[in-house]
Every structure is written in structure tokens, then in C-alpha cells.
Scaffold this active site. Structure first.
Site, PDB file in Angstrom:
ATOM      1  N   GLU A 190       0.832  -1.205   0.000  1.00 42.16           N
ATOM      2  CA  GLU A 190       0.000   0.000   0.000  1.00 42.16           C
ATOM      3  C   GLU A 190       0.865   1.253   0.000  1.00 42.16           C
ATOM      4  O   GLU A 190       0.786   2.087   0.916  1.00 42.16           O
ATOM      5  CB  GLU A 190      -0.962  -0.001   1.185  1.00 42.16           C
ATOM      6  CG  GLU A 190      -2.045  -1.053   1.071  1.00 42.16           C
ATOM      7  CD  GLU A 190      -3.139  -0.918   2.115  1.00 42.16           C
ATOM      8  OE1 GLU A 190      -2.921  -0.215   3.128  1.00 42.16           O
ATOM      9  OE2 GLU A 190      -4.214  -1.510   1.932  1.00 42.16           O
ATOM     10  N   GLU A 202      -6.510  -7.484  -0.701  1.00 44.84           N
ATOM     11  CA  GLU A 202      -6.918  -7.465   0.711  1.00 44.84           C
ATOM     12  C   GLU A 202      -8.369  -7.027   0.815  1.00 44.84           C
ATOM     13  O   GLU A 202      -8.795  -6.108   0.103  1.00 44.84           O
ATOM     14  CB  GLU A 202      -6.140  -6.404   1.510  1.00 44.84           C
ATOM     15  CG  GLU A 202      -4.724  -6.703   1.843  1.00 44.84           C
ATOM     16  CD  GLU A 202      -4.118  -5.553   2.670  1.00 44.84           C
ATOM     17  OE1 GLU A 202      -4.858  -4.824   3.351  1.00 44.84           O
ATOM     18  OE2 GLU A 202      -2.899  -5.392   2.604  1.00 44.84           O
TER      19      GLU A 202
HETATM   20  C1  GAL Z   1      -4.173  -2.385   5.042  1.00 48.50           C
HETATM   21  C2  GAL Z   1      -2.764  -2.944   5.176  1.00 48.50           C
HETATM   22  C3  GAL Z   1      -2.723  -4.230   5.962  1.00 48.50           C
HETATM   23  C4  GAL Z   1      -3.586  -4.123   7.174  1.00 48.50           C
HETATM   24  C5  GAL Z   1      -4.989  -3.784   6.758  1.00 48.50           C
HETATM   25  C6  GAL Z   1      -5.951  -3.695   7.914  1.00 48.50           C
HETATM   26  O1  GAL Z   1      -4.118  -1.003   4.934  1.00 48.50           O
HETATM   27  O2  GAL Z   1      -2.183  -3.163   3.916  1.00 48.50           O
HETATM   28  O3  GAL Z   1      -1.377  -4.497   6.301  1.00 48.50           O
HETATM   29  O4  GAL Z   1      -3.067  -3.125   7.998  1.00 48.50           O
HETATM   30  O5  GAL Z   1      -4.990  -2.535   6.127  1.00 48.50           O
HETATM   31  O6  GAL Z   1      -7.243  -3.337   7.486  1.00 48.50           O
END
Ligand code: GAL
Length: 682
Positions: free
Chosen positions: A162, A319
Site C-alpha cells: 500500500e 486485501e
Molecule cells: C491495510 C494494510 C494491511 C492491514 C490492513 C488492515 O491497509 O495493507 O497491512 O493493515 O490494512 O485493514
């Protein structure tokens, strides 16, 4: 079509040659003792996991000191995963520099506009422009790539994590130096920069490049073009870091695809992703639901926009969450059915992978209350059962893998430059929300059951019969010409308040608004009429407008007035107009109508283009339809947007997943259920 590089990731590491939808998560084994790893692989197999992202936050573990390396544990993890048939999207591990590095080199830490240092103790505490950070990060990338270049588990590279999530705007001295170089490359001469930045204003003329700074905390409003250029520069600085890592990976492993996870969601606007997309082999996105009245519309919007950024090609959902997150004011758990529906909505919009943050819920650290595929409760939990069920569903959807988005009749133009510029300070209103306006148009189309594609200015706009360009604020001469041709050649352009106002330097197009689009729209506006918070005006078609009004004069005999203001200072004047031009038209909506107002208006805007819903009349609004197109076949995704049971009739095709047969051949969707039909492409 599916690229060779992409197909490698879709095949996973178990040697199965058939493409499939990938399924998995971020996997952080360094948080767990060795015996848990074996259970992890067993549970991954049970859940149908095909790929995991490993090592994202492992820098301190892999390189415990400047000249010490510890790969033993990662070797073992890679081997275990491979033995279990699970592919690895291996991170370059550069996202979070270790304490030894920041102690030795505090000059890599980012600095805010107020001059405060962002200290270590969390993550992503690095300056994108720090040469010292770059050197250390690239050394790490080289070590990892060299070590795992031939590992059979390796299916893709995951650059950093990110990029820009916490460090997009850095105002340090490194940033100042890099900003000057970037400006020299953009403008060539100080005269050109002084012109572009309008430095005749407030005695800001620069006589030496060294005088130029990032827009640090100032006594009053910083120069707007300086701000806009700093946004462009900051996005480019991160992109430059992405390219630097990628170059090493490509040098060592030319056959392994490279990606980095974008954050197309909510208000993440610092990174100009359409401009980054060509730098990676496939687009990946992270998305988290923000509970609220438009939450699943927003999910659909973000997934759709990710598809637009990927130019319609399949992309990876890298994610999302199985249930609650940990970083919202109140972290709401998902309801039964949400887990599958949310995931499949992404697939509906072109995702070829469904991955979560994270595999196993952490027992310690800031994210210990963030949900995961294996929750604190363990395997015997509703979340894990839903996870395993989704794994089976994704298997059934294997034929979808590699199919592309089928172009919809309606396009919504989403423009990063306009997003950035329209929301800057010292404007007619500080209440304007670019993304919300675009989302409202999208929600209104969903409510009407009309399919739409989010597209960027890099797309071929002529593919859409109707092109909605909300708050298209920055219109360089070339774009004005393109939109004019679009309408003349039969396209139906719809735009809104505060559009066509400035050029690429944020200079106002003179002679009356909407500047660059004035002739095309056949109207002229002498003054903006922003509304106070809570204030509204009525239109004579019974809609209500908020946020904005314009004092419009019609300047072309052909311009039709679709609605007038019935109240407010512009009573009796045009509020919504349409000008037929060539084979198409150009319409203007001068106020914020919100979802209900747009829903009432849209049929009148779509009708001249002959566009209407493809869904049976009784399910419009209740069901979202998206279409993916493969080799000689189409996949219809039907998403029940409601909490009620919805029978859908009249759609032919084989059911790949979801729904139950109802009477008269209808397919009955349960609450929030998703069904996928396969039919031959006509
Ligand atoms: C994203 C990040 C992850 C985790 C996730 C939690 O921003 O890439 O590592 O922190 O959020 O929602």
C-alpha cells in the site's frame, strides 16, 4: 485476455495447469511459533486457499542488522507452502523499516507540513525521496529476489505494501530537493514555472530554483498550483520507488509478475493509480467496507473503478476483511452472508483473486482485533466455515478466471486531477466532495438497474453511449476537444457544476464558466451560487438541490432547459440543460441532486441515447447486474442488494453458483446472495 504472467499466479504452485480464481490472504508466520505453521497449511488446504502474500512486514526479521541476514525461517515457510500446493506472492518486505535502520539513519523519516517528524513505532515511516532509504530498500529487494528466484512456490512479487498509505505527503528537505528536480523536468525554465504557478500573485515570483519548497505550513493559503504540483510530484515519487524495486525484480526474475496493492477505496486519493497501472504486470487492490447507507454501493464503485484502472482486464483483490477491521471509530462485524457477497462483488467487477488481510488473526499488535480467515476463536467458528464455503464457491467459478469486463453503455469518468484540484482550499465551497458526487451518480444507476463502467481519462471514451463526468473540474484544451468530438460523433455527455473551470495549471478558463465546456454545453455562467450547509433549492421538476447552484444563461438556440430553479436566488433560471450537437448531446446539471434526485433525472438523460436497464423491471434496484466476457461466453453476475428474497426471471444461462430454482424458471436469490450465470456470447 489473461496474460502469461498473470496465468502463473492463477495456476498457483501445485502444478495444476487450469486457470482458476486465486484465493488467499496476507500470511504473517513470523508472528507465530513453528508448530502453528503446519496447522496453517492444513487449514489453508481445507479452505481452498491457493495463494498467500508472505513477508510484507518482515524486514526486521529477515535483516536483523545492517550486515546480518536470517532467511532460514522464510525458506522453511516457502517450502511448507509449496509442499501444501500453495503459491506465494512474495513481498519485497520494504514497507516497514527496522529500528536499527531508523536509529542509524533518522534522516529517512517523513516530515509533516508542520515540520513534525513521523517517528518509528508504527509502520511506513520512510520518505519516498530519501536516497538512504532507497539504497537500503533496494539492497533488501536484491537479496530476497536472488534467494527465491528459483523457488517453486514463487508466483508473483508484491512490491512494498500500500505505497503511500501513511507516507504519501512528505515535506522534508529530501522531498524539497526531489520536488525541485521534478519541477525542472516539468517546466524547464523558471519563467515557465512562474507562469504556471501564477506567482505574480502575492509576490511569489521565484528567481532561483533553490527558493522553491513543498507547500509547508504557511501563514495563509499556499499557492494552489504549487499544491496541485506537489500532489502530482508526491504520487510520482512513490511511483518512482515502485519502479526502482520492480527494475531489480525484473532483472533477476523476468518471468515472475510484479504487482503492488493499490487502495482504491474511500478517500484514498494521493496516488494517481491510473498513472501507475502500466508499471505493474497486473493491478491489485485492497478494499475495506466503511459501514454506512451507501457502503455496498461504494464497494461496487471501488471494484468497478479498479477495473477501469486495469483497463477492463482482470485484477486481484489483494486485501479485504472477513469481518470487522480495527481502525474505524466503531468496528462493525459483518452479518451472515456479507463475507461471500462482498468477495463476489469484487469478482463481479473483474477480480480474479479474492484475498484477505489476513490469514490468522494476530494475538498481539495494533491489529489484534482485526478479523482474519482464521479468527481468534479458531477453526470452529462461523467465520472459518464461511471462509471454507467461499473457497468452494470460487472453485466453482473457475471458468470465470481471465474473463474481462464487458463494456457497459454508460461510462462514469473518474479523473484524479479533477479530484485533487476541485477539493483544494480557497474555492467557492469547502463542502464539495468529488468522490461522493461520482458515487451518487453510480448509486442512482444501481437503483435504476443500469450497468455503468467507471473509466479514467486514459480510456477510449467513445465506447460508451452515455458519458457522465461529474465535477470534471480540470479540463485541458485536449480533453475539451475530445469531449466535443465525443458528443458530435453521437456520444451523450453529462457533466455537472464546477466542471470545465480550469486548465492543467489550475488557471481559470476566462469568458464565463464552464470555461472549456461553455460552447459545447451552450450555456454561460457569470457567477457561482454555492449553498450553505443545510440550505437547499427546489427545481420545477420537483427535485431539490444542495451544495451548489449556478446563474446560467442559455447561449445557443439549440440548448434545451430540462429543469429550472423554482426557489432561491436563481428562481426561474435554468438548472439543468441539454444541448443537442452533431449526432449526440451535452447536458449540464448545476446543483447537487443526491441519489434520489439523480435517480429521477437519469431516465431523461439516458433516453436520447436509447439506454435503459437490461434487468427485468421487477428487480431493478434490487439486483446489481455485471457482465464479464470470456472466449465465446459471458458471465452474468446477479447480486441481491437487499435483505429480502428476490426471484429473477427471464435471464437465460447455466448457473455456475448461487440462487435456487423458483417457479416459472425464475432463479431465486436469497438475501444478499450472488448468483453467476454462464451464457454463450452473442
Ligand atoms: C491495510 C494494510 C494491511 C492491514 C490492513 C488492515 O491497509 O495493507 O497491512 O493493515 O490494512 O485493514
Amino acid at each position: 485476455m489473461i496474460s502469461t504472467l498473470q496465468s502463473r499466479m492463477l495456476r498457483g504452485a501445485d502444478g495444476d495447469p487450469a486457470p482458476r480464481l486465486a484465493y488467499g490472504a496476507d500470511y504473517n508466520p513470523e508472528q507465530w511459533p513453528r508448530d502453528v505453521w503446519e496447522e496453517d497449511v492444513r487449514l489453508m488446504q481445507e479452505a481452498g486457499v491457493t495463494v498467500v502474500s508472505v513477508g510484507i512486514f518482515s524486514w526486521a526479521r529477515i535483516q536483523p542488522g545492517p550486515d546480518t541476514w536470517d532467511f532460514g525461517w522464510l525458506d522453511e515457510v516457502m517450502d511448507l507452502l509449496h509442499a501444501g500446493g500453495i503459491g506465494v506472492d512474495l513481498a519485497t518486505a520494504t514497507a516497514s523499516p527496522p529500528p536499527w535502520l531508523t536509529t542509524a539513519h533518522p534522516e529517512i523519516l517523513p516530515v509533516t507540513a508542520n515540520g513534525e517528524t513521523l517517528w518509528p513505532g508504527a509502520r511506513q515511516h520512510w520518505r519516498p525521496t530519501s536516497p538512504v532509504f532507497r539504497e537500503h530498500a533496494l539492497r533488501l529487494v536484491r537479496e530476497i529476489a536472488t534467494r527465491y528466484q528459483d523457488h517453486p512456490a514463487l508466483v508473483a512479487w508484491h512490491v512494498s505494501n500500500e505505497l503511500g498509505c501513511h507516507n504519501v505527503y512528505d515535506f522534508s528537505d529530501d522531498a524539497a530537493r526531489a520536488f525541485r528536480l521534478w519541477l525542472r523536468a516539468r517546466y524547464g525554465t523558471l519563467d515557465a514555472l512562474n507562469h504556471a504557478w501564477g506567482t505574480a500573485f502575492w509576490s511569489q515570483r521565484y528567481s532561483d530554483w533553490e527558493q522553491i519548497l513543498p507547500p509547508r505550513l504557511a501563514a495563509s493559503h499556499p499557492n494552489p498550483t504549487q499544491q496541485l504540483d506537489f500532489k502530482r510530484f508526491s504520487s510520482d515519487a512513490l511511483k518512482d520507488h515502485l519502479i526502482a524495486e520492480r527494475e531489480i525484480l525484473k532483472e533477476i526474475t523476468p518471468g515472475i509478475p510484479v504487482t503492488t496493492n493499490f487502495m482504491v477505496m474511500g478517500n484514498t486519493k494521493g496516488m494517481n493509480y491510473p498513472d501507475w497501472a502500466d508499471e505493474i504486470d497486473f493491478v491489485s487492490n485492497d478494499h475495506y467496507v466503511h459501514p454506512g447507507p451507501q457502503d455496498r454501493d461504494e464497494l461496487s464503485f471501488s471494484a468497478n473503478l479498479t477495473s477501469g484502472i486495469a483497463a477492463g482486464r482482470p485484477w486481484f483483490l489483494m486485501e479485504h476483511s472477513t469481518s470487522a477491521v480495527n481502525w474505524q471509530p466503531v468496528n462493525v462485524a459483518k452479518r451472515p452472508g456479507d463475507l461471500a457477497r462482498d468477495a463476489l462483488l469484487h469478482v463481479a467487477h473483474g477480480a480474479d483473486a479474492v484475498c484477505y488481510f489476513q490469514w490468522r488473526q494476530s494475538a498481539a499488535g495494533a491489529e489484534k482485533y482485526h478479523s482474519a480467515m482464521v479468527p481468534h476463536a479458531g477453526r470452529d467458528s462461523d467465520v472459518f466455515r464461511a471462509v471454507a464455503e467461499l473457497g468452494a464457491t470460487l472453485k466453482a467459478l473457475a471458468p470465470v478466471a481471465g474473463s474481462e469486463r464487458e463494456t457497459a453503455s454508460v461510462g462514469i469518468l473518474y479523473d484524479w486531477e479533477s479530484w485533487w484540484a476541485s477539493e483544494q482550499d480557497s474555492h467557492p465551497t469547502s463542502l464539495l466532495d468529488y468522490r461522493q458526487e461520482a458515487l451518487d451518480w453510480y448509486s442512482a444507476l444501481l437503483a435504476l438497474g443500469v450497468r455503468a463502467d467507471l473509466v479514467t481519462t486514459r480510456a477510449d471514451l467513445s465506447r460508451h453511449r452515455v458519458l457522465i463526468a461529474p465535477v470534471l473540474h480540470v479540463v485541458p484544451a485536449g480533453l475539451a476537444k475530445e469531449l466535443t468530438c465525443y458528443a458530435e460523433q453521437g456520444g451523450h455527455l453529462v457533466t455537472t457544476y464546477f466542471s470545465g473551470i480550469v486548465d492543467e495549471n489550475d488557471h481559470v478558463w476566462l469568458g464565463g464558466y464552464p470555461g472549456a465546456l461553455r460552447d459545447l454545453l451552450g450555456i454561460r455562467i457569470e457567477e457561482f451560487g454555492p449553498l450553505l450547509a443545510g440550505e437547499s433549492v427546489e427545481l420545477d421538476d420537483s427535485a431539490a438541490g444542495t451544495l451548489w447552484t449556478d446563474r446560467i444563461t442559455v447561449t445557443d438556440a439549440d440548448t434545451q432547459v430540462l429543469a429550472h430553479y423554482r426557489t432561491g436566488v436563481h428562481t426561474g433560471r435554468p438548472a439543468i440543460t441539454r444541448r443537442p450537437t452533431g449526432a449526440g448531446s451535452a447536458s449540464y446539471v448545476s446543483t447537487r441532486l443526491g441519489v434520489d434526485g439523480l435517480r429521477a433525472l437519469l431516465p431523461r438523460l439516458l433516453e436520447p441515447a436509447g439506454v435503459s436497464s437490461e434487468l427485468p423491471a421487477d428487480v431493478r434496484g434490487a439486483v446489481e447486474l455485471t457482465v464479464r466476457r470470456g472466449d465465446g461466453e459471458r458471465f452474468l453476475f446477479l447480486v441481491n442488494r437487499t435483505d429480502a428474497t428476490v426471484p429473477v426471471s427471464g435471464l437465460a444461462g447455466d448457473v455456475l453458483t448461487g440462487g435456487t430454482p423458483g417457479t416459472d424458471g425464475a432463479l431465486v436469490l436469497g438475501p444478499r446472495e450472488v448468483a453467476v450465470l454462464r451464457q454463450p456470447a452473442g
